[in-house]
Design an enzyme around this catalytic site. Structure first.
Site, PDB file in Angstrom:
ATOM      1  CG  HIS A   1       0.459   6.887   5.414  1.00  0.00           C
ATOM      2  ND1 HIS A   1       1.565   7.358   6.072  1.00  0.00           N
ATOM      3  CD2 HIS A   1       0.684   5.572   5.200  1.00  0.00           C
ATOM      4  CE1 HIS A   1       2.430   6.362   6.245  1.00  0.00           C
ATOM      5  NE2 HIS A   1       1.916   5.256   5.730  1.00  0.00           N
TER       6      HIS A   1
ATOM      7  CD  GLN B   1       3.448   5.831   2.602  1.00  0.00           C
ATOM      8  OE1 GLN B   1       2.478   5.293   2.094  1.00  0.00           O
ATOM      9  NE2 GLN B   1       4.427   5.154   3.169  1.00  0.00           N
TER      10      GLN B   1
ATOM     11  CG  HIS C   1      -0.519   1.316   7.247  1.00  0.00           C
ATOM     12  ND1 HIS C   1       0.422   0.787   8.107  1.00  0.00           N
ATOM     13  CD2 HIS C   1       0.156   2.165   6.433  1.00  0.00           C
ATOM     14  CE1 HIS C   1       1.613   1.322   7.819  1.00  0.00           C
ATOM     15  NE2 HIS C   1       1.481   2.146   6.803  1.00  0.00           N
ATOM     16  CD  GLU C   2      -0.967   2.446   2.722  1.00  0.00           C
ATOM     17  OE1 GLU C   2      -0.485   3.595   2.635  1.00  0.00           O
ATOM     18  OE2 GLU C   2      -0.286   1.453   3.019  1.00  0.00           O
TER      19      GLU C   2
ATOM     20  N   GLY D   1       0.835  -1.188   0.000  1.00  0.00           N
ATOM     21  CA  GLY D   1       0.000   0.000   0.000  1.00  0.00           C
ATOM     22  C   GLY D   1       0.872   1.241   0.000  1.00  0.00           C
TER      23      GLY D   1
ATOM     24  CB  CYS E   1       5.181   2.315   7.658  1.00  0.00           C
ATOM     25  SG  CYS E   1       4.765   3.755   6.657  1.00  0.00           S
ATOM     26  CG  LEU E   2       6.977   0.969   1.768  1.00  0.00           C
ATOM     27  CD1 LEU E   2       6.333   1.231   0.412  1.00  0.00           C
ATOM     28  CD2 LEU E   2       8.154   0.009   1.634  1.00  0.00           C
TER      29      LEU E   2
HETATM   30 NI    NI Z   1       2.774   3.356   5.723  1.00  0.00          NI
END
Ligand code: NI
Length: 166
Positions: A139, A51, A135-136, A46, A93-94
């Site tokens: 963000h 991000q 989660h997304e 995701g 998370c990236l």
């Molecule tokens: Ni994330």
């Protein structure tokens, strides 16, 4: 189309509430394409527009991490309109590399939004997919997994980032 650089916590964009998208123009369509590419090459399941530095309410989700094209979901202005149950699991998370946090999420959700064609979408998700959506969408509200961690864990993380060891 180019891959985008993924911003790392505590970048300001990651801590801000992203703006609603009123008009699905070519910029939004190409942003979604770049995000898909960036997510798949990471690889991740995701990615949210903040991000990659775009404070816009757009997410891409693919629980197959690129193995199955039919799993790709692109959602504009996503909103969770129903939540049910609570499940705890470990998330990464990236934008927060080298760490994981246990996060409580609803086990089942109903999410609405718009696809790239401007059509209204409504989908139900549970388990892992429901977790990715939550989660997304976090963000988009300026929230990352470290916001669910203890103050100690968060401050250790920030210290390491400052020292450049993460
Ligand atoms: Ni994330």
């Amino acid at each position: 189309m180019p891959k985008k650089e993924i911003l790392l916590y505590p970048d300001k964009v990651l801590k801000s509430r992203a703006q609603e998208i009123d008009n699905i123009d070519l910029d939004i369509i190409s942003l979604a394409e770049d995000m898909k590419r960036t997510m798949h090459s990471a690889p991740g399941v995701g990615l949210a527009a903040p991000q990659v530095g775009e404070s816009k309410r757009l997410i891409v989700v693919d629980q197959s991490a690129g193995r199955d094209e039919s799993q790709l979901i692109i959602l504009i202005n996503p909103v969770i309109i129903e939540k049910e149950g609570v499940e705890t699991d470990t998330e990464m998370c990236l934008s927060v590399p080298e760490t994981s946090v246990d996060v409580d999420r609803a086990g089942r959700i109903l999410v609405t939004g718009t696809d790239l064609g401007g059509k209204e979408v409504r989908m139900e998700a549970q388990g892992y997919l429901a977790r990715i959506f939550q989660h997304e969408i976090d963000h988009l509200d300026g929230k990352v997994i470290l916001d669910y961690a203890s103050n100690l864990k968060r401050s250790i993380y920030l210290k390491k980032r400052k020292k450049g060891t993460l």
